[in-house]
Design a protein around this motif. Structure first.
Motif, PDB file in Angstrom:
ATOM      1  N   SER A  58      -2.303   3.497 -17.513  1.00 42.09           N
ATOM      2  CA  SER A  58      -1.672   4.153 -16.364  1.00 42.09           C
ATOM      3  C   SER A  58      -2.562   4.133 -15.126  1.00 42.09           C
ATOM      4  CB  SER A  58      -1.299   5.593 -16.712  1.00 42.09           C
ATOM      5  OG  SER A  58      -2.445   6.318 -17.132  1.00 42.09           O
ATOM      6  N   VAL A  59      -3.876   4.319 -15.303  1.00 44.34           N
ATOM      7  CA  VAL A  59      -4.818   4.365 -14.177  1.00 44.34           C
ATOM      8  C   VAL A  59      -5.895   3.310 -14.407  1.00 44.34           C
ATOM      9  CG1 VAL A  59      -6.457   5.794 -12.894  1.00 44.34           C
ATOM     10  CG2 VAL A  59      -4.402   6.826 -13.847  1.00 44.34           C
ATOM     11  N   CYS A  60      -6.282   2.628 -13.343  1.00 43.28           N
ATOM     12  CA  CYS A  60      -7.316   1.599 -13.458  1.00 43.28           C
ATOM     13  C   CYS A  60      -8.253   1.681 -12.252  1.00 43.28           C
ATOM     14  CB  CYS A  60      -6.699   0.204 -13.565  1.00 43.28           C
ATOM     15  SG  CYS A  60      -5.633  -0.235 -12.175  1.00 43.28           S
ATOM     16  N   CYS A  61      -9.339   0.943 -12.321  1.00 45.18           N
ATOM     17  CA  CYS A  61     -10.310   0.912 -11.218  1.00 45.18           C
ATOM     18  C   CYS A  61     -10.774  -0.517 -10.996  1.00 45.18           C
ATOM     19  CB  CYS A  61     -11.501   1.817 -11.522  1.00 45.18           C
ATOM     20  SG  CYS A  61     -12.611   1.173 -12.807  1.00 45.18           S
ATOM     21  N   ASP A  62     -11.282  -0.790  -9.788  1.00 44.57           N
ATOM     22  CA  ASP A  62     -11.911  -2.082  -9.537  1.00 44.57           C
ATOM     23  C   ASP A  62     -13.419  -1.905  -9.627  1.00 44.57           C
ATOM     24  OD1 ASP A  62     -12.793  -0.957  -7.130  1.00 44.57           O
ATOM     25  OD2 ASP A  62     -11.129  -1.777  -5.979  1.00 44.57           O
ATOM     26  N   LEU A  63     -14.161  -2.977  -9.409  1.00 41.58           N
ATOM     27  CA  LEU A  63     -15.621  -2.907  -9.537  1.00 41.58           C
ATOM     28  C   LEU A  63     -16.265  -2.109  -8.410  1.00 41.58           C
ATOM     29  CD1 LEU A  63     -16.496  -6.531 -10.738  1.00 41.58           C
ATOM     30  CD2 LEU A  63     -16.228  -4.450 -12.107  1.00 41.58           C
ATOM     31  N   GLY A  64     -15.501  -1.826  -7.364  1.00 39.05           N
ATOM     32  CA  GLY A  64     -16.015  -0.991  -6.282  1.00 39.05           C
ATOM     33  C   GLY A  64     -15.847   0.489  -6.547  1.00 39.05           C
ATOM     34  N   GLY A  65     -15.132   0.852  -7.623  1.00 39.86           N
ATOM     35  CA  GLY A  65     -14.956   2.248  -7.991  1.00 39.86           C
ATOM     36  C   GLY A  65     -13.716   2.903  -7.433  1.00 39.86           C
ATOM     37  N   HIS A  66     -12.778   2.122  -6.855  1.00 41.51           N
ATOM     38  CA  HIS A  66     -11.535   2.687  -6.332  1.00 41.51           C
ATOM     39  C   HIS A  66     -10.524   2.837  -7.458  1.00 41.51           C
ATOM     40  CE1 HIS A  66     -13.423   0.119  -3.154  1.00 41.51           C
ATOM     41  NE2 HIS A  66     -13.351   1.262  -2.499  1.00 41.51           N
ATOM     42  N   LEU A  67      -9.716   3.871  -7.397  1.00 41.74           N
ATOM     43  CA  LEU A  67      -8.730   4.157  -8.440  1.00 41.74           C
ATOM     44  C   LEU A  67      -7.331   3.730  -8.005  1.00 41.74           C
ATOM     45  CD1 LEU A  67      -9.881   7.714  -9.624  1.00 41.74           C
ATOM     46  CD2 LEU A  67     -10.428   5.496 -10.635  1.00 41.74           C
ATOM     47  N   TYR A  68      -6.566   3.178  -8.955  1.00 43.96           N
ATOM     48  CA  TYR A  68      -5.204   2.718  -8.678  1.00 43.96           C
ATOM     49  C   TYR A  68      -4.288   3.070  -9.850  1.00 43.96           C
ATOM     50  CZ  TYR A  68      -8.015  -0.534  -5.818  1.00 43.96           C
ATOM     51  OH  TYR A  68      -8.930  -1.080  -4.959  1.00 43.96           O
ATOM     52  N   LEU A  69      -3.000   3.120  -9.547  1.00 49.12           N
ATOM     53  CA  LEU A  69      -1.993   3.076 -10.602  1.00 49.12           C
ATOM     54  C   LEU A  69      -1.854   1.611 -11.014  1.00 49.12           C
ATOM     55  CD1 LEU A  69       0.709   5.463  -9.100  1.00 49.12           C
ATOM     56  CD2 LEU A  69      -0.558   5.867 -11.219  1.00 49.12           C
ATOM     57  N   PHE A  70      -1.897   1.345 -12.309  1.00 50.18           N
ATOM     58  CA  PHE A  70      -1.815  -0.047 -12.784  1.00 50.18           C
ATOM     59  C   PHE A  70      -0.518  -0.700 -12.320  1.00 50.18           C
ATOM     60  CE2 PHE A  70      -0.934  -3.327 -15.979  1.00 50.18           C
ATOM     61  CZ  PHE A  70      -2.117  -4.055 -15.920  1.00 50.18           C
ATOM     62  N   GLU A  71       0.550   0.076 -12.323  1.00 50.93           N
ATOM     63  CA  GLU A  71       1.855  -0.411 -11.862  1.00 50.93           C
ATOM     64  C   GLU A  71       1.773  -0.886 -10.409  1.00 50.93           C
ATOM     65  OE1 GLU A  71       5.811   1.883 -11.705  1.00 50.93           O
ATOM     66  OE2 GLU A  71       5.113   2.129 -13.762  1.00 50.93           O
ATOM     67  N   ALA A  72       1.061  -0.124  -9.578  1.00 52.96           N
ATOM     68  CA  ALA A  72       0.943  -0.457  -8.159  1.00 52.96           C
ATOM     69  C   ALA A  72       0.157  -1.748  -7.962  1.00 52.96           C
ATOM     70  CB  ALA A  72       0.278   0.693  -7.407  1.00 52.96           C
ATOM     71  N   VAL A  73      -0.842  -1.989  -8.801  1.00 51.87           N
ATOM     72  CA  VAL A  73      -1.632  -3.223  -8.707  1.00 51.87           C
ATOM     73  C   VAL A  73      -0.752  -4.429  -9.024  1.00 51.87           C
ATOM     74  CG1 VAL A  73      -3.573  -4.512  -9.670  1.00 51.87           C
ATOM     75  CG2 VAL A  73      -3.794  -2.066  -9.250  1.00 51.87           C
ATOM     76  N   VAL A  74       0.059  -4.306 -10.077  1.00 44.15           N
ATOM     77  CA  VAL A  74       0.967  -5.399 -10.450  1.00 44.15           C
ATOM     78  C   VAL A  74       1.937  -5.686  -9.298  1.00 44.15           C
ATOM     79  CG1 VAL A  74       2.784  -6.124 -12.050  1.00 44.15           C
ATOM     80  CG2 VAL A  74       0.777  -4.901 -12.912  1.00 44.15           C
ATOM     81  N   ASP A  75       2.531  -4.640  -8.732  1.00 46.34           N
ATOM     82  CA  ASP A  75       3.468  -4.811  -7.612  1.00 46.34           C
ATOM     83  C   ASP A  75       2.774  -5.443  -6.406  1.00 46.34           C
ATOM     84  OD1 ASP A  75       5.449  -3.699  -9.141  1.00 46.34           O
ATOM     85  OD2 ASP A  75       5.267  -1.689  -8.282  1.00 46.34           O
ATOM     86  N   TYR A  76       1.538  -5.026  -6.144  1.00 45.31           N
ATOM     87  CA  TYR A  76       0.774  -5.546  -5.007  1.00 45.31           C
ATOM     88  C   TYR A  76       0.513  -7.040  -5.161  1.00 45.31           C
ATOM     89  CZ  TYR A  76      -3.505  -6.658  -2.399  1.00 45.31           C
ATOM     90  OH  TYR A  76      -4.449  -7.257  -1.608  1.00 45.31           O
ATOM     91  N   LEU A  77       0.115  -7.468  -6.366  1.00 47.06           N
ATOM     92  CA  LEU A  77      -0.189  -8.877  -6.598  1.00 47.06           C
ATOM     93  C   LEU A  77       1.077  -9.741  -6.525  1.00 47.06           C
ATOM     94  CD1 LEU A  77      -2.811  -8.533  -9.472  1.00 47.06           C
ATOM     95  CD2 LEU A  77      -3.246  -9.123  -7.087  1.00 47.06           C
ATOM     96  N   ILE A  78       2.192  -9.216  -7.069  1.00 47.07           N
ATOM     97  CA  ILE A  78       3.459  -9.954  -7.004  1.00 47.07           C
ATOM     98  C   ILE A  78       3.913 -10.090  -5.555  1.00 47.07           C
ATOM     99  CG2 ILE A  78       5.918  -9.842  -7.586  1.00 47.07           C
ATOM    100  CD1 ILE A  78       5.111  -8.544 -10.232  1.00 47.07           C
ATOM    101  N   ASP A  79       3.809  -8.999  -4.806  1.00 47.41           N
ATOM    102  CA  ASP A  79       4.227  -9.006  -3.406  1.00 47.41           C
ATOM    103  C   ASP A  79       3.361  -9.949  -2.577  1.00 47.41           C
ATOM    104  OD1 ASP A  79       5.894  -7.931  -1.267  1.00 47.41           O
ATOM    105  OD2 ASP A  79       4.067  -6.956  -0.556  1.00 47.41           O
ATOM    106  N   ARG A  80       2.054  -9.964  -2.853  1.00 43.36           N
ATOM    107  CA  ARG A  80       1.156 -10.833  -2.098  1.00 43.36           C
ATOM    108  C   ARG A  80       1.436 -12.307  -2.398  1.00 43.36           C
ATOM    109  NH1 ARG A  80      -5.349 -10.701  -2.611  1.00 43.36           N
ATOM    110  NH2 ARG A  80      -4.859 -12.025  -4.400  1.00 43.36           N
ATOM    111  N   LYS A  81       1.730 -12.610  -3.673  1.00 45.71           N
ATOM    112  CA  LYS A  81       2.057 -13.983  -4.045  1.00 45.71           C
ATOM    113  C   LYS A  81       3.351 -14.430  -3.378  1.00 45.71           C
ATOM    114  CE  LYS A  81       2.084 -16.983  -8.093  1.00 45.71           C
ATOM    115  NZ  LYS A  81       1.971 -17.045  -9.574  1.00 45.71           N
ATOM    116  N   ARG A  82       4.315 -13.504  -3.278  1.00 46.67           N
ATOM    117  CA  ARG A  82       5.595 -13.821  -2.642  1.00 46.67           C
ATOM    118  C   ARG A  82       5.388 -14.089  -1.148  1.00 46.67           C
ATOM    119  NH1 ARG A  82       8.150  -9.297  -3.547  1.00 46.67           N
ATOM    120  NH2 ARG A  82       8.903  -9.893  -5.612  1.00 46.67           N
TER     121      ARG A  82
END
Length: 247
Positions: A58-82
């Motif tokens: 449900s919750v994930c982080c990047d190597l910089g220490g920022h927190l995200y909803l995993f769902e939001a990361v997936v949506d962000y990557l799909i949207d950026r690819k589009r």
């Protein structure tokens, strides 16, 4: 002589007023940093929605220490690819200005600098960590509470995440310096399989290094860094270490 005495008195009053002003400014800056940290702790840095503690993804982080909803990361990557596949169409401004929320204002960095693919984020294992807090109004708020020391991330305590297993701890429970964190090669959580395998290996052998390939060495990410330059530096250092490991 009387004039000299008055000058000294005036100088003292001036110094007292300057000290008081500097002290108030320092208090304001500290309070602002603490509030910003709490906002970043409780909101996804991509969707700006409140973080929720659900399953292990449900919750994930990047190597910089920022927190995200995993769902939001997936949506962000799909949207950026589009967007990359579709030519950008410039639209005229509507004339209405958007007032950013507190969660949006707390995001002062370029997300794409840290998240380029799904492997750039690491899920937090919150099943063994207290991750909810009830406010005075009865609202359930996301937080992180160290299972070893009991410290709360919302109180300003530095927190670490071992991205090999996802367990989170207060930095003081693991070590006080970066060198001490790196020296802890295995997750100290009693329910972590890596820690259990490490104990079995060290008990059966003397002090020989672990040879079991299933025991992954810890990689510590400090969460919610106040200075974005520190977050960039941490991401670059850990990224280089992980690339060496995969070679």
């Amino acid at each position: 002589m009387g004039g000299d005495g008055q000058a000294l008195l005036n100088s003292r009053k001036l110094l007292e007023s300057l000290y008081k002003g500097n002290k108030e400014t320092h208090v304001d800056n500290t309070a602002s940093k603490r509030l910003n940290r709490v906002v970043r702790l409780r909101h996804c840095q991509l969707s700006h929605k409140p973080l929720v503690s659900g399953d292990k993804t449900s919750v994930c982080c990047d190597l910089g220490g920022h927190l995200y909803l995993f769902e939001a990361v997936v949506d962000y990557l799909i949207d950026r690819k589009r967007k990359e596949a579709t030519p950008s169409i410039t639209s005229s401004a509507s004339g209405t200005s958007h007032q950013p929320t507190a969660a949006e204002a707390a995001t002062t960095y370029e997300v794409g600098r840290f998240v380029k693919k799904l492997k750039d984020v690491h899920c937090l294992d919150l099943t063994a960590t207290s991750s909810t807090k009830t406010s005075d109004s009865g609202e359930q708020l996301f937080t992180l509470t160290c299972s070893i020391s009991g410290m709360d991330a919302a109180a300003g305590h530095p927190f670490l995440c071992n991205i090999t297993c996802g367990h989170c701890f207060a930095a003081s429970a693991v070590g006080r310096t970066r060198a001490e964190w790196d020296a802890v090669q295995h997750c100290p959580h009693p329910k972590c399989c890596a820690a259990r395998l490490a104990r079995i290996s060290t008990d059966s052998a003397t002090s020989a290094p672990l040879e079991d390939s299933s025991v992954k060495q810890a990689v510590w990410v400090q969460l919610l860094l106040d200075d974005e330059a520190d977050a960039v530096s941490q991401a670059e250092m850990l990224g280089a270490r992980l690339r060496k490991r995969t070679r």
